[in-house]
Scaffold this motif. Structure first.
Motif, short mmCIF file in Angstrom:
data_model
loop_
_atom_site.label_atom_id
_atom_site.label_comp_id
_atom_site.label_asym_id
_atom_site.label_seq_id
_atom_site.Cartn_x
_atom_site.Cartn_y
_atom_site.Cartn_z
N VAL A 1 0.86 -1.19 0.00
CA VAL A 1 0.00 0.00 0.00
C VAL A 1 0.89 1.23 0.00
O VAL A 1 1.81 1.33 0.80
N LEU A 2 0.58 2.17 -0.90
CA LEU A 2 1.29 3.45 -0.94
C LEU A 2 0.31 4.56 -0.62
O LEU A 2 -0.78 4.63 -1.20
N LEU A 3 0.70 5.41 0.30
CA LEU A 3 -0.13 6.55 0.70
C LEU A 3 0.67 7.82 0.45
O LEU A 3 1.80 7.94 0.90
N THR A 4 0.10 8.75 -0.30
CA THR A 4 0.73 10.06 -0.51
C THR A 4 -0.24 11.13 -0.03
O THR A 4 -1.35 11.24 -0.53
N ALA B 1 -0.44 -6.04 5.48
CA ALA B 1 0.05 -5.39 4.26
C ALA B 1 1.30 -4.56 4.57
O ALA B 1 1.50 -4.12 5.70
N GLU B 2 2.10 -4.35 3.56
CA GLU B 2 3.27 -3.48 3.68
C GLU B 2 2.83 -2.05 3.35
O GLU B 2 2.14 -1.82 2.38
N PHE B 3 3.25 -1.10 4.17
CA PHE B 3 2.77 0.27 4.06
C PHE B 3 3.93 1.23 3.80
O PHE B 3 4.94 1.17 4.49
N THR B 4 3.76 2.11 2.82
CA THR B 4 4.74 3.16 2.55
C THR B 4 4.00 4.49 2.51
O THR B 4 2.96 4.60 1.87
N PHE B 5 4.57 5.48 3.19
CA PHE B 5 3.99 6.82 3.19
C PHE B 5 4.97 7.78 2.56
O PHE B 5 6.14 7.81 2.89
N LEU B 6 4.47 8.58 1.61
CA LEU B 6 5.28 9.63 0.97
C LEU B 6 4.62 10.98 1.20
O LEU B 6 3.41 11.12 1.04
N ASP B 7 5.42 11.95 1.54
CA ASP B 7 4.96 13.33 1.68
C ASP B 7 4.80 13.90 0.28
O ASP B 7 5.78 14.07 -0.45
N SER B 8 3.57 14.19 -0.12
CA SER B 8 3.33 14.65 -1.48
C SER B 8 3.96 16.01 -1.76
O SER B 8 4.20 16.35 -2.91
#
Length: 167
Positions: free
Chosen positions: A4-7, A28-35
């Protein structure tokens, strides 16, 4: 494992830890990116192995969708999906959802505060209607206007009658 990718932008940073915890609890594997700090090329690199993409303002266009061969689900953290190429995503079998009305009370609070700070500043409309329908540089769709105006009306009903004249 599902990835899962969250921006999100700085306005929604507080939501990231809660989402991360819930998503990881599901395995699930989670990645967060600062948009605000992620350039498009980095996003195209991160998206390549993602199954679920949760976005706010970034564009999920043909280029991004093609860069993510495992992508199965796009969720808009907000109401409008104008930044998602919905037609192309559906052609590729990708599900799309959004969250209409979830931020209506926050927008209503902002609109009401604007009205109270600047009564009489708007021309040819009441401050309330101008706040709901015209304070943004972008166009709100009719459903968003409905949610915001409903939340604004609920907030106004809690005020003493002496203050209703401001609206």
């Amino acid at each position: 494992m599902v990835k899962v990718l969250l921006t999100l932008s700085e306005f929604f940073y507080r939501a990231a830890p809660q989402l991360k915890e819930k998503i990881e609890r599901l395995g699930a594997e989670f990645t967060f990116l600062d948009s605000n700090k992620t350039v498009r090329q980095d996003l195209l690199t991160y998206i390549k192995d993602v199954h679920i993409y949760v976005l706010e303002i970034e564009k999920a266009d043909r280029e991004l969708i093609d860069a993510a061969p495992n992508l199965r689900y796009i969720m808009k953290f907000g109401a409008g999906v104008d930044n998602i190429d919905t037609e192309y995503a559906r052609e590729k079998g990708i599900y799309i959802t959004n969250a209409p009305g979830q931020n209506a009370s926050s927008v209503a609070d902002l609109a009401f505060a604007s009205c109270c700070q600047a009564p009489g500043r708007f021309h040819n409309q009441t401050p309330l209607s101008k706040a709901v329908y015209g304070m943004y540089p972008w166009d709100m769709n009719s459903m968003a206007k409905h949610y915001v105006s409903s939340a604004l009306a609920k907030s106004a009903r809690r005020l003493p009658e002496e203050l209703w004249a401001l609206t």
